[in-house]
Scaffold this motif. Structure first.
Motif, PDB file in Angstrom:
ATOM      1  N   GLY A 258       6.186   0.604  -6.210  1.00  0.00           N
ATOM      2  CA  GLY A 258       6.587   0.763  -4.824  1.00  0.00           C
ATOM      3  C   GLY A 258       8.075   0.944  -4.607  1.00  0.00           C
ATOM      4  N   VAL A 259       8.834   1.111  -5.683  1.00  0.00           N
ATOM      5  CA  VAL A 259      10.280   1.266  -5.565  1.00  0.00           C
ATOM      6  C   VAL A 259      10.625   2.551  -4.816  1.00  0.00           C
ATOM      7  N   CYS A 260      10.019   3.669  -5.205  1.00  0.00           N
ATOM      8  CA  CYS A 260      10.304   4.949  -4.546  1.00  0.00           C
ATOM      9  C   CYS A 260       9.846   4.929  -3.091  1.00  0.00           C
TER      10      CYS A 260
ATOM     11  N   SER B 123      11.311  11.747   2.167  1.00  0.00           N
ATOM     12  CA  SER B 123       9.961  11.934   1.659  1.00  0.00           C
ATOM     13  C   SER B 123       9.800  11.155   0.355  1.00  0.00           C
ATOM     14  N   THR B 124       8.668  10.492   0.205  1.00  0.00           N
ATOM     15  CA  THR B 124       8.407   9.745  -1.022  1.00  0.00           C
ATOM     16  C   THR B 124       8.386  10.675  -2.232  1.00  0.00           C
TER      17      THR B 124
ATOM     18  N   ARG C  20       0.854  -1.193   0.000  1.00  0.00           N
ATOM     19  CA  ARG C  20       0.000   0.000   0.000  1.00  0.00           C
ATOM     20  C   ARG C  20       0.887   1.239   0.000  1.00  0.00           C
ATOM     21  N   GLY C  21       0.353   2.356  -0.489  1.00  0.00           N
ATOM     22  CA  GLY C  21       1.095   3.606  -0.503  1.00  0.00           C
ATOM     23  C   GLY C  21       2.062   3.723  -1.652  1.00  0.00           C
TER      24      GLY C  21
ATOM     25  N   LYS D  37      11.280   4.974   2.545  1.00  0.00           N
ATOM     26  CA  LYS D  37      11.149   4.427   3.894  1.00  0.00           C
ATOM     27  C   LYS D  37      12.498   3.957   4.423  1.00  0.00           C
ATOM     28  N   ARG D  38      13.281   3.314   3.588  1.00  0.00           N
ATOM     29  CA  ARG D  38      14.585   2.781   4.009  1.00  0.00           C
ATOM     30  C   ARG D  38      15.545   3.885   4.420  1.00  0.00           C
TER      31      ARG D  38
END
Length: 62
Positions: free
Chosen positions: A17-19, A29-30, A11-12, A24-25
């Motif tokens: 979901g790579v970015c 900011s995404t 989700r998100g 997160k890692r």
């Protein structure tokens, strides 16, 4: 404190979901990570890097 692992969220995410995983890692900011991929894609090989990371980074199990 343990560092978050590098997994693609279920989700998100926008595409794969790579970015979101990189943000997160590295506690960023995404939106910044996405912007950097766009800029890198315009001047370099951002698309290729994204596809490689899509294949290499595992998907979250939950």
């Amino acid at each position: 404190m343990a560092t978050p692992s590098l997994v693609r969220p279920r989700r998100g995410k926008m595409i794969a979901g790579v970015c979101a995983a990189l943000a997160k890692r590295f506690n960023l900011s995404t939106g910044i990570v996405r912007l950097l991929f766009v800029i890198f894609g315009l001047v370099g090989a951002g698309e290729i890097a994204y596809i490689v990371l899509w294949i290499v980074i595992p998907k979250a199990e939950y």
